[in-house]
Design a protein around this motif. Structure first.
Motif, mmCIF file in Angstrom:
data_model
loop_
_atom_site.group_PDB
_atom_site.id
_atom_site.type_symbol
_atom_site.label_atom_id
_atom_site.label_comp_id
_atom_site.label_asym_id
_atom_site.label_seq_id
_atom_site.Cartn_x
_atom_site.Cartn_y
_atom_site.Cartn_z
ATOM 1 N N LEU A 104 12.330 -45.489 44.104
ATOM 2 C CA LEU A 104 11.563 -44.400 43.501
ATOM 3 C C LEU A 104 11.399 -44.554 41.990
ATOM 4 O O LEU A 104 10.480 -43.991 41.393
ATOM 5 C CB LEU A 104 12.237 -43.062 43.800
ATOM 6 C CG LEU A 104 12.260 -42.605 45.262
ATOM 7 C CD1 LEU A 104 13.064 -41.328 45.389
ATOM 8 C CD2 LEU A 104 10.845 -42.402 45.770
ATOM 9 N N GLY A 105 12.292 -45.275 41.361
ATOM 10 C CA GLY A 105 12.269 -45.360 39.906
ATOM 11 C C GLY A 105 13.128 -44.256 39.306
ATOM 12 O O GLY A 105 14.177 -43.910 39.846
ATOM 13 N N VAL A 106 12.683 -43.669 38.208
ATOM 14 C CA VAL A 106 13.445 -42.624 37.515
ATOM 15 C C VAL A 106 13.087 -41.255 38.084
ATOM 16 O O VAL A 106 11.907 -40.901 38.166
ATOM 17 C CB VAL A 106 13.143 -42.639 35.996
ATOM 18 C CG1 VAL A 106 13.967 -41.578 35.278
ATOM 19 C CG2 VAL A 106 13.434 -44.010 35.415
ATOM 20 N N VAL A 107 14.094 -40.485 38.479
ATOM 21 C CA VAL A 107 13.862 -39.143 39.017
ATOM 22 C C VAL A 107 14.786 -38.154 38.308
ATOM 23 O O VAL A 107 15.841 -38.525 37.786
ATOM 24 C CB VAL A 107 14.094 -39.078 40.542
ATOM 25 C CG1 VAL A 107 13.174 -40.042 41.282
ATOM 26 C CG2 VAL A 107 15.550 -39.362 40.882
ATOM 27 N N VAL A 108 14.375 -36.888 38.316
ATOM 28 C CA VAL A 108 15.212 -35.826 37.774
ATOM 29 C C VAL A 108 16.446 -35.695 38.663
ATOM 30 O O VAL A 108 16.340 -35.647 39.889
ATOM 31 C CB VAL A 108 14.445 -34.496 37.722
ATOM 32 C CG1 VAL A 108 15.355 -33.375 37.219
ATOM 33 C CG2 VAL A 108 13.221 -34.628 36.832
ATOM 34 N N ALA A 109 17.617 -35.676 38.053
ATOM 35 C CA ALA A 109 18.876 -35.660 38.801
ATOM 36 C C ALA A 109 19.042 -34.362 39.582
ATOM 37 O O ALA A 109 18.524 -33.309 39.206
ATOM 38 C CB ALA A 109 20.058 -35.842 37.855
ATOM 39 N N SER A 110 19.746 -34.466 40.685
ATOM 40 C CA SER A 110 20.099 -33.287 41.473
ATOM 41 C C SER A 110 21.596 -33.311 41.724
ATOM 42 O O SER A 110 22.239 -34.367 41.616
ATOM 43 C CB SER A 110 19.337 -33.267 42.794
ATOM 44 O OG SER A 110 19.614 -34.430 43.553
ATOM 45 N N PHE A 111 22.165 -32.158 42.070
ATOM 46 C CA PHE A 111 23.599 -32.067 42.312
ATOM 47 C C PHE A 111 23.874 -31.837 43.786
ATOM 48 O O PHE A 111 23.186 -31.033 44.430
ATOM 49 C CB PHE A 111 24.204 -30.879 41.539
ATOM 50 C CG PHE A 111 24.255 -31.062 40.058
ATOM 51 C CD1 PHE A 111 24.174 -32.320 39.486
ATOM 52 C CD2 PHE A 111 24.404 -29.965 39.226
ATOM 53 C CE1 PHE A 111 24.237 -32.485 38.118
ATOM 54 C CE2 PHE A 111 24.474 -30.120 37.855
ATOM 55 C CZ PHE A 111 24.389 -31.384 37.304
ATOM 56 N N ASN A 112 24.877 -32.518 44.330
ATOM 57 C CA ASN A 112 25.384 -32.137 45.643
ATOM 58 C C ASN A 112 26.648 -31.317 45.422
ATOM 59 O O ASN A 112 27.048 -31.056 44.284
ATOM 60 C CB ASN A 112 25.659 -33.376 46.510
ATOM 61 C CG ASN A 112 26.651 -34.334 45.872
ATOM 62 O OD1 ASN A 112 27.559 -33.914 45.139
ATOM 63 N ND2 ASN A 112 26.486 -35.630 46.132
ATOM 64 N N SER A 113 27.289 -30.912 46.499
ATOM 65 C CA SER A 113 28.441 -30.015 46.382
ATOM 66 C C SER A 113 29.571 -30.637 45.568
ATOM 67 O O SER A 113 30.233 -29.956 44.776
ATOM 68 C CB SER A 113 28.947 -29.631 47.773
ATOM 69 O OG SER A 113 27.960 -28.912 48.473
ATOM 70 N N GLU A 114 29.776 -31.964 45.750
ATOM 71 C CA GLU A 114 30.847 -32.631 45.014
ATOM 72 C C GLU A 114 30.551 -32.636 43.512
ATOM 73 O O GLU A 114 31.438 -32.408 42.688
ATOM 74 C CB GLU A 114 31.015 -34.068 45.515
ATOM 75 C CG GLU A 114 31.602 -34.186 46.913
ATOM 76 C CD GLU A 114 30.606 -33.822 48.004
ATOM 77 O OE1 GLU A 114 29.373 -33.865 47.733
ATOM 78 O OE2 GLU A 114 31.048 -33.476 49.110
ATOM 79 N N HIS A 115 29.293 -32.874 43.162
ATOM 80 C CA HIS A 115 28.903 -32.848 41.753
ATOM 81 C C HIS A 115 29.133 -31.460 41.155
ATOM 82 O O HIS A 115 29.627 -31.323 40.037
ATOM 83 C CB HIS A 115 27.437 -33.225 41.594
ATOM 84 C CG HIS A 115 27.136 -34.645 41.957
ATOM 85 N ND1 HIS A 115 25.902 -35.054 42.395
ATOM 86 C CD2 HIS A 115 27.908 -35.750 41.941
ATOM 87 C CE1 HIS A 115 25.933 -36.345 42.634
ATOM 88 N NE2 HIS A 115 27.138 -36.800 42.363
ATOM 89 N N VAL A 116 28.719 -30.433 41.901
ATOM 90 C CA VAL A 116 28.858 -29.061 41.409
ATOM 91 C C VAL A 116 30.327 -28.739 41.151
ATOM 92 O O VAL A 116 30.679 -28.169 40.111
ATOM 93 C CB VAL A 116 28.246 -28.058 42.407
ATOM 94 C CG1 VAL A 116 28.596 -26.624 42.014
ATOM 95 C CG2 VAL A 116 26.734 -28.218 42.466
#
Length: 225
Positions: free
Chosen positions: A68-80
């Motif tokens: 995909l290249g560069v995308v806006v980051a998203s959080f999963n539960s572990e990240h949160v």
């Protein structure tokens, strides 16, 4: 005297532009950011755009994907869970370091924030409460003794706000959040900074848990469609 103008490089201007797009919600988690589009939008070559993308990626605002290249980051539960634990740790440290700065004037500012926040919660205005909530945490952390904690915390809070729209994602959390602000304020008024620091950790943990529940619920809804 007029304030001295601050010079910004093209890479810094590009970084600011992309960051504002994310924070404003103009681009959401998972959206692609291409050097070509940014170059056309800003009227500059792709070289400073790439520098800005690398900088934002290093701070967690963007992700690089092979296809995909560069995308806006998203959080999963572990990240949160991790990010909100960091927020709690930074907020608690700022209180412990900044204890001498909690003057009567500072406490009065916090009281005004809480009063305005009560009006926002009572009217169900999630957007206004989100801004006041941000201001509350800045009031806790913006002291001469805790500037690094403040910088890191503001960055983390901006990212979580941008990824999941803050209290717009969990409006049911507003009342509990404000009640927790009041308890933190009471501890500060008693000069019990160890308690206030611990309450901030609990406050951020509760916020993270509420967001994780909402993320899990949203995934179930999406999977059922």
């Amino acid at each position: 005297m007029k304030p001295k103008a601050v010079y910004q490089t093209k890479a810094e201007l590009a970084r600011q532009y992309i960051q504002e797009m994310i924070v404003s919600g103009a681009v959401r988690a998972g959206a692609r950011i291409t050097t070509r589009e940014m170059s056309e939008a800003l009227g500059m070559s792709e070289t400073p755009i790439r520098e800005a993308l690398r900088s934002l990626s290093a701070e967690g605002w963007l992700d690089f994907h092979a296809h995909l290249g560069v995308v806006v980051a998203s959080f999963n539960s572990e990240h949160v869970h991790e990010v909100y634990a960091l927020r709690g740790t930074l907020g608690a440290l700022a209180i412990e370091l900044g204890a001498p700065s909690y003057t009567e004037e500072r406490l009065a500012e916090i009281d005004r924030n809480i009063a305005e926040s009560e009006a926002a919660v009572s009217s169900g205005d999630a957007g206004l409460y989100a801004r006041l909530n941000h201001d509350f945490h800045v009031l806790l952390c913006d002291t001469p003794h805790s500037q690094w904690s403040l910088k890191l915390l503001v960055n983390l809070r901006a990212q979580t706000m941008a990824m999941h729209r803050g209290f717009e994602a969990v409006p049911q959390r507003m009342r509990a959040s404000l009640d927790e602000h009041r308890v933190i304020r009471q501890a500060l008024g008693k000069r019990d900074f160890a308690l206030a620091a611990d309450l901030v950790r609990q406050h951020e943990r509760a916020a993270g848990d509420a967001l994780i529940v909402e993320l899990d619920r949203s995934r179930v809804v999406q999977a059922a469609k």
